[in-house]
Design an enzyme around this catalytic site. Structure first.
Site, short mmCIF file in Angstrom:
data_model
loop_
_atom_site.label_atom_id
_atom_site.label_comp_id
_atom_site.label_asym_id
_atom_site.label_seq_id
_atom_site.Cartn_x
_atom_site.Cartn_y
_atom_site.Cartn_z
N SER A 1 0.84 -1.19 0.00
CA SER A 1 0.00 0.00 0.00
C SER A 1 0.88 1.25 0.00
O SER A 1 2.05 1.20 0.40
CB SER A 1 -0.89 0.01 1.25
OG SER A 1 -1.57 1.24 1.40
N TYR B 1 -3.32 -1.30 9.92
CA TYR B 1 -3.18 -1.67 8.50
C TYR B 1 -1.87 -1.13 7.94
O TYR B 1 -1.12 -1.85 7.26
CB TYR B 1 -4.37 -1.11 7.74
CG TYR B 1 -4.34 -1.31 6.24
CD1 TYR B 1 -4.75 -2.51 5.66
CD2 TYR B 1 -3.92 -0.28 5.39
CE1 TYR B 1 -4.74 -2.68 4.29
CE2 TYR B 1 -3.91 -0.44 4.02
CZ TYR B 1 -4.32 -1.63 3.47
OH TYR B 1 -4.31 -1.79 2.10
#
Length: 297
Positions: A189, A202
């Protein structure tokens, strides 16, 4: 052919869901799986002919697009998904339709937080195919929380179990069956590079993925000839967007990038094809940033 989703200023409509991640078949308009930014269908070139791949989270979003493009390029597949059967079967049906039934695609629903399930995935693949030519770990979970003091400890553990511990379990089981010239590709990400304030757990796991990939690349690429790379997307229109994210984040999703729009799954999937193919034969231990123009130092 033109698609509104590729125009500057376009953002996905806010569609809250109670499930994490969301269900692909409930998303309207659906994310684009094989229509590129010029408005044309993806054009395969046989880059993965004779190969087999494991793709986790292959029922929706980026994973669905990766599965479709890999199949179009000639690969046979094992895809994993959550117990949501419709999305998983939709992907299989779509691949059979697009490839006119020329590809072998099998799917399995597993809880990849557990090491036994991770081993089961590799065994399931090997029963059908001789080796794992490409291992694509795309699965993940996220739940937004704006105040770290309210971040539930069990959520923290669940996020790590899903997003990084399972990566170790699966690669450990798969590496003995990946031939020289094979590839491992992780989906990370943009968040470790920018530090998303609502996705602390996350973000931490995605940073761990990058470090893990670089370490095992240095361990594998020279001795075993296995290349390991990472794709770091963001923000991409997928069902993963959590309902718990703030209203401001939802309403500006994608539009704050230099390109002024959210990305599409196909725009990420093409990078996975590149990293799985001989086109990237001199690339390992690297991160490709697919993020609408945000410069990562």
């Amino acid at each position: 052919m033109s698609y509104e989703q590729y125009k500057k200023g376009w953002r996905p409509p806010v569609q809250d869901t109670e499930t994490i991640p969301g269900k692909q078949h409930e998303i309207n308009p659906p994310p684009l799986d094989d229509i590129t930014s010029d408005g044309k269908p993806y054009k395969p070139a046989g880059k993965l002919e004779g190969k087999s791949a494991i793709i986790t989270g292959g029922d929706s979003g980026i994973g669905k697009a990766v599965a479709l493009l890999f199949a179009l390029e000639g690969a046979d597949l094992t895809i994993t998904h959550l117990p949501e059967e419709k999305d998983g079967q939709d992907v299989v049906d779509l691949i059979y339709k697009k490839t006119k039934g020329t590809r072998v695609v099998q799917r399995i629903s597993l809880d990849l937080q557990k090491e036994d399930a991770c081993k089961q995935l590799v065994e399931f693949h090997l029963k059908k195919f001789e080796s794992v030519d490409s291992l694509v770990l795309n699965h993940g979970t996220q739940k937004a929380e704006q105040d770290i003091t309210n971040l539930d400890s069990q959520q923290w553990l669940d996020t790590f179990n899903t997003n990084i511990h399972s990566f170790f379990f699966i690669t450990k089981a798969a590496i003995p069956h990946i031939p020289s010239g094979g590839t491992i590709i992780f989906n990370a990400s943009i968040n470790p590079s920018v530090g998303h304030p609502e996705l602390v757990d996350y973000t931490a796991t995605k940073g761990a993925i990058v470090g893990y990939a670089r370490a095992i690349s240095n361990q594998l690429v020279g001795e075993k000839g296995i290349r390991v790379n990472v794709v770091a997307p963001g923000p991409i229109w997928t069902p993963l967007i959590p309902a718990t994210m703030s209203k401001e984040s939802k309403e500006t999703f994608g539009t704050t990038t230099p390109m002024g729009r959210a990305g599409q799954p196909v725009e990420v999937a093409t990078c996975f094809v590149f990293l799985a193919s001989a086109d990237s034969g001199y690339i390992s231990g690297q991160v490709i940033h697919v993020n609408g123009g945000t410069v990562i130092a």
